[in-house]
Design a protein around this motif. Structure first.
Motif, PDB file in Angstrom:
ATOM      1  N   LYS A  88       0.839  -1.200   0.000  1.00  0.00           N
ATOM      2  CA  LYS A  88       0.000   0.000   0.000  1.00  0.00           C
ATOM      3  C   LYS A  88       0.875   1.251   0.000  1.00  0.00           C
ATOM      4  N   TYR A  89       1.878   1.264   0.865  1.00  0.00           N
ATOM      5  CA  TYR A  89       2.776   2.413   0.957  1.00  0.00           C
ATOM      6  C   TYR A  89       3.473   2.688  -0.377  1.00  0.00           C
ATOM      7  N   TRP A  90       4.096   1.646  -0.974  1.00  0.00           N
ATOM      8  CA  TRP A  90       4.870   1.851  -2.196  1.00  0.00           C
ATOM      9  C   TRP A  90       3.985   2.169  -3.401  1.00  0.00           C
ATOM     10  N   ILE A  91       2.793   1.632  -3.410  1.00  0.00           N
ATOM     11  CA  ILE A  91       1.862   1.996  -4.490  1.00  0.00           C
ATOM     12  C   ILE A  91       1.540   3.484  -4.400  1.00  0.00           C
ATOM     13  N   GLU A  92       1.243   3.957  -3.205  1.00  0.00           N
ATOM     14  CA  GLU A  92       0.950   5.385  -3.011  1.00  0.00           C
ATOM     15  C   GLU A  92       2.153   6.249  -3.377  1.00  0.00           C
ATOM     16  N   GLU A  93       3.334   5.833  -2.967  1.00  0.00           N
ATOM     17  CA  GLU A  93       4.545   6.594  -3.292  1.00  0.00           C
ATOM     18  C   GLU A  93       4.764   6.641  -4.801  1.00  0.00           C
ATOM     19  N   GLY A  94       4.534   5.513  -5.457  1.00  0.00           N
ATOM     20  CA  GLY A  94       4.673   5.471  -6.913  1.00  0.00           C
ATOM     21  C   GLY A  94       3.701   6.400  -7.600  1.00  0.00           C
ATOM     22  N   HIS A  95       2.483   6.460  -7.114  1.00  0.00           N
ATOM     23  CA  HIS A  95       1.466   7.329  -7.718  1.00  0.00           C
ATOM     24  C   HIS A  95       1.825   8.809  -7.564  1.00  0.00           C
ATOM     25  N   LYS A  96       2.608   9.136  -6.528  1.00  0.00           N
ATOM     26  CA  LYS A  96       3.047  10.519  -6.337  1.00  0.00           C
ATOM     27  C   LYS A  96       4.100  10.929  -7.374  1.00  0.00           C
ATOM     28  N   VAL A  97       4.868   9.964  -7.852  1.00  0.00           N
ATOM     29  CA  VAL A  97       6.018  10.259  -8.713  1.00  0.00           C
ATOM     30  C   VAL A  97       5.770   9.898 -10.176  1.00  0.00           C
ATOM     31  N   LEU A  98       5.104   8.789 -10.416  1.00  0.00           N
ATOM     32  CA  LEU A  98       4.964   8.260 -11.774  1.00  0.00           C
ATOM     33  C   LEU A  98       3.801   8.903 -12.528  1.00  0.00           C
ATOM     34  N   SER A  99       3.934   8.893 -13.838  1.00  0.00           N
ATOM     35  CA  SER A  99       2.834   9.329 -14.697  1.00  0.00           C
ATOM     36  C   SER A  99       1.686   8.349 -14.542  1.00  0.00           C
ATOM     37  N   LYS A 100       0.466   8.850 -14.658  1.00  0.00           N
ATOM     38  CA  LYS A 100      -0.732   8.046 -14.408  1.00  0.00           C
ATOM     39  C   LYS A 100      -0.782   6.791 -15.287  1.00  0.00           C
ATOM     40  N   ASP A 101      -0.265   6.871 -16.512  1.00  0.00           N
ATOM     41  CA  ASP A 101      -0.296   5.705 -17.403  1.00  0.00           C
ATOM     42  C   ASP A 101       0.632   4.580 -16.933  1.00  0.00           C
ATOM     43  N   LYS A 102       1.482   4.840 -15.942  1.00  0.00           N
ATOM     44  CA  LYS A 102       2.412   3.829 -15.401  1.00  0.00           C
ATOM     45  C   LYS A 102       1.856   3.158 -14.139  1.00  0.00           C
ATOM     46  N   TRP A 103       0.780   3.710 -13.585  1.00  0.00           N
ATOM     47  CA  TRP A 103       0.279   3.240 -12.300  1.00  0.00           C
ATOM     48  C   TRP A 103      -0.122   1.767 -12.294  1.00  0.00           C
ATOM     49  N   ASN A 104      -0.829   1.319 -13.290  1.00  0.00           N
ATOM     50  CA  ASN A 104      -1.310  -0.065 -13.313  1.00  0.00           C
ATOM     51  C   ASN A 104      -0.145  -1.056 -13.256  1.00  0.00           C
ATOM     52  N   MET A 105       0.856  -0.817 -14.077  1.00  0.00           N
ATOM     53  CA  MET A 105       2.023  -1.715 -14.080  1.00  0.00           C
ATOM     54  C   MET A 105       2.773  -1.610 -12.747  1.00  0.00           C
ATOM     55  N   TRP A 106       2.909  -0.399 -12.213  1.00  0.00           N
ATOM     56  CA  TRP A 106       3.561  -0.200 -10.914  1.00  0.00           C
ATOM     57  C   TRP A 106       2.819  -0.974  -9.826  1.00  0.00           C
ATOM     58  N   ASP A 107       1.500  -0.864  -9.822  1.00  0.00           N
ATOM     59  CA  ASP A 107       0.691  -1.547  -8.806  1.00  0.00           C
ATOM     60  C   ASP A 107       0.885  -3.059  -8.859  1.00  0.00           C
ATOM     61  N   LYS A 108       1.099  -3.605 -10.048  1.00  0.00           N
ATOM     62  CA  LYS A 108       1.351  -5.046 -10.196  1.00  0.00           C
ATOM     63  C   LYS A 108       2.783  -5.396  -9.792  1.00  0.00           C
ATOM     64  N   CYS A 109       3.689  -4.491 -10.054  1.00  0.00           N
ATOM     65  CA  CYS A 109       5.114  -4.726  -9.794  1.00  0.00           C
ATOM     66  C   CYS A 109       5.451  -4.700  -8.304  1.00  0.00           C
ATOM     67  N   VAL A 110       4.830  -3.807  -7.563  1.00  0.00           N
ATOM     68  CA  VAL A 110       5.191  -3.581  -6.156  1.00  0.00           C
ATOM     69  C   VAL A 110       5.188  -4.864  -5.325  1.00  0.00           C
ATOM     70  N   PRO A 111       4.094  -5.651  -5.283  1.00  0.00           N
ATOM     71  CA  PRO A 111       4.141  -6.847  -4.427  1.00  0.00           C
ATOM     72  C   PRO A 111       5.165  -7.880  -4.900  1.00  0.00           C
ATOM     73  N   ILE A 112       5.414  -7.921  -6.185  1.00  0.00           N
ATOM     74  CA  ILE A 112       6.424  -8.853  -6.713  1.00  0.00           C
ATOM     75  C   ILE A 112       7.801  -8.452  -6.200  1.00  0.00           C
ATOM     76  N   ARG A 113       8.114  -7.170  -6.287  1.00  0.00           N
ATOM     77  CA  ARG A 113       9.421  -6.667  -5.829  1.00  0.00           C
ATOM     78  C   ARG A 113       9.568  -6.849  -4.321  1.00  0.00           C
ATOM     79  N   LEU A 114       8.498  -6.644  -3.574  1.00  0.00           N
ATOM     80  CA  LEU A 114       8.568  -6.802  -2.119  1.00  0.00           C
ATOM     81  C   LEU A 114       8.818  -8.257  -1.719  1.00  0.00           C
TER      82      LEU A 114
END
Length: 178
Positions: A88-114
């Motif tokens: 939850k934390y890293w998804i929110e942090e990503g949304h603060k920095v990344l362009s909106k079109d990157k959010w979906n992939m970021w949201d999928k990537c975060v739990p994998i990286r963790l």
């Protein structure tokens, strides 16, 4: 009686080296060999050899290793328990920095990286680079990445993440390669 010098095989433990010395000494001769710049002899006990090489007895060394192993298991279990909260934390942090079109992939990537080897360390590092690129320049982002202390594996992972999540990822990687 003079010591006959032997070579230990690469990868042997102190225990294996001492065992070899003791086996050879059954012929009535004395043997020695160099182990990590320490001279081990056939008349040494296992504890003598451990004290010489690492400053601990065999039992002290094993106890310390087991404690370290148990600590790592506890840390891993604690990290796994925190993954939902960290996601939850890293998804929110990503949304603060990344362009909106990157959010979906970021949201999928975060739990994998963790859940991987680096336990999400690269998430913050990736966002630091992208934020720097947005606020300053690609060259400043490259400097950040070079100073993060990556291994070959994490370096490759960071390059993939930058390519995927940075709006100018391909340009970043082209300049990084120069």
């Amino acid at each position: 009686m003079e010591y006959r010098e032997i070579n230990f095989c690469c990868g042997w433990t102190i225990e294996r080296a001492v065992k070899e010395l003791h086996e050879r000494a059954k012929d009535g001769n004395k043997y020695c060999g160099e182990f990590n710049e320490n001279k081990l002899t056939s008349d040494m006990s296992l504890d003598d050899a451990y004290m010489l090489c690492i400053g601990k007895t065999f039992d002290e060394f094993n106890k310390e290793q087991e404690e370290s192993r148990q600590r790592l298991i506890r840390e891993e279990e604690e990290h796994k328990r925190k993954i939902p909260e960290l996601s939850k934390y890293w998804i929110e942090e990503g949304h603060k920095v990344l362009s909106k079109d990157k959010w979906n992939m970021w949201d999928k990537c975060v739990p994998i990286r963790l859940n991987d080897l680096y336990r999400g360390m690269e998430l913050g590092q990736c966002l630091d680079i992208i934020k720097t690129v947005k606020e300053k320049s690609i060259q400043d982002g490259i400097e950040i990445m070079k100073n993060q202390g990556h291994s070959g594996m994490s370096w490759g992972l960071m390059k993939s993440m930058i390519r995927e999540f940075c709006d100018c990822g391909n340009e970043f990687l082209e300049q990084l390669g120069k």
